[in-house]
Design a protein around this motif. Structure first.
Motif, short mmCIF file in Angstrom:
data_model
loop_
_atom_site.label_atom_id
_atom_site.label_comp_id
_atom_site.label_asym_id
_atom_site.label_seq_id
_atom_site.Cartn_x
_atom_site.Cartn_y
_atom_site.Cartn_z
N UNK A 116 0.81 -1.21 0.00
CA UNK A 116 0.00 0.00 0.00
C UNK A 116 0.84 1.26 0.00
N UNK A 117 1.88 1.26 0.82
CA UNK A 117 2.79 2.41 0.86
C UNK A 117 3.50 2.59 -0.47
N UNK A 118 3.96 1.49 -1.05
CA UNK A 118 4.65 1.57 -2.34
C UNK A 118 3.71 2.06 -3.44
N UNK A 119 2.48 1.59 -3.43
CA UNK A 119 1.51 2.02 -4.44
C UNK A 119 1.22 3.50 -4.32
N UNK A 120 1.08 3.97 -3.09
CA UNK A 120 0.84 5.40 -2.86
C UNK A 120 2.03 6.24 -3.35
N UNK A 121 3.26 5.76 -3.09
CA UNK A 121 4.45 6.48 -3.56
C UNK A 121 4.54 6.49 -5.08
N UNK A 122 4.16 5.38 -5.72
CA UNK A 122 4.17 5.33 -7.19
C UNK A 122 3.17 6.34 -7.74
N UNK A 123 2.01 6.43 -7.12
CA UNK A 123 0.99 7.38 -7.59
C UNK A 123 1.45 8.83 -7.43
N UNK A 124 2.20 9.12 -6.36
CA UNK A 124 2.63 10.49 -6.11
C UNK A 124 3.90 10.87 -6.85
N UNK A 125 4.88 9.96 -6.87
CA UNK A 125 6.20 10.32 -7.38
C UNK A 125 6.64 9.56 -8.62
N UNK A 126 5.84 8.65 -9.09
CA UNK A 126 6.23 7.86 -10.24
C UNK A 126 7.00 6.62 -9.82
N UNK A 127 7.32 5.81 -10.80
CA UNK A 127 7.96 4.53 -10.56
C UNK A 127 9.46 4.73 -10.32
N UNK A 128 9.94 4.26 -9.18
CA UNK A 128 11.36 4.29 -8.84
C UNK A 128 11.77 2.88 -8.45
N UNK A 129 13.07 2.64 -8.35
CA UNK A 129 13.53 1.28 -8.08
C UNK A 129 13.11 0.80 -6.69
N UNK A 130 13.17 1.67 -5.69
CA UNK A 130 12.82 1.22 -4.34
C UNK A 130 11.34 0.95 -4.22
N UNK A 131 10.51 1.72 -4.94
CA UNK A 131 9.07 1.46 -4.87
C UNK A 131 8.72 0.16 -5.58
N UNK A 132 9.43 -0.14 -6.66
CA UNK A 132 9.21 -1.42 -7.35
C UNK A 132 9.59 -2.58 -6.45
N UNK A 133 10.73 -2.47 -5.78
CA UNK A 133 11.16 -3.52 -4.85
C UNK A 133 10.20 -3.65 -3.67
#
Length: 93
Positions: A20-37
């Motif tokens: 959930x945290x990673x999905x929220x970060x992807x929505x706000x800041x775009x796809x990054x390596x740490x969010x993908x992991x």
């Protein structure tokens, strides 16, 4: 001996929070390596929890259906731990 529901609760809860945290970060800041992991680790943790809950746990020595479930659960647990560790390391760096 703890029940399957109690054993499955920790990876499911952790996985849902992390994904959930990673999905929220992807929505706000775009796809990054740490969010993908983090997303991969969270989904893997949920998958491990669900496999424990349904009785397909590869960590159970009494489950002798076939070796496929054993390898799958161990692989998912390894992926979850690796993704969480690397994602946390990148986020803290």
């Amino acid at each position: 001996m703890p029940s399957n529901k109690a054993t499955a609760a920790a990876p499911i809860a952790t996985g849902v929070l992390l994904a959930g945290t990673a999905t929220r970060e992807v929505a706000q800041n775009g796809l990054e390596i740490w969010t993908t992991l983090a997303l991969a680790g969270g989904l893997s943790a949920v998958a491990v929890g669900l496999s424990v809950l349904t009785g397909l746990s590869g960590f159970d020595s009494d489950d002798a259906l076939d070796g496929h479930h054993d390898r799958t659960t161990v692989a998912l647990a390894g992926l979850a731990l690796t993704s969480i560790a690397v994602g946390a390391g990148i986020a803290l760096a």
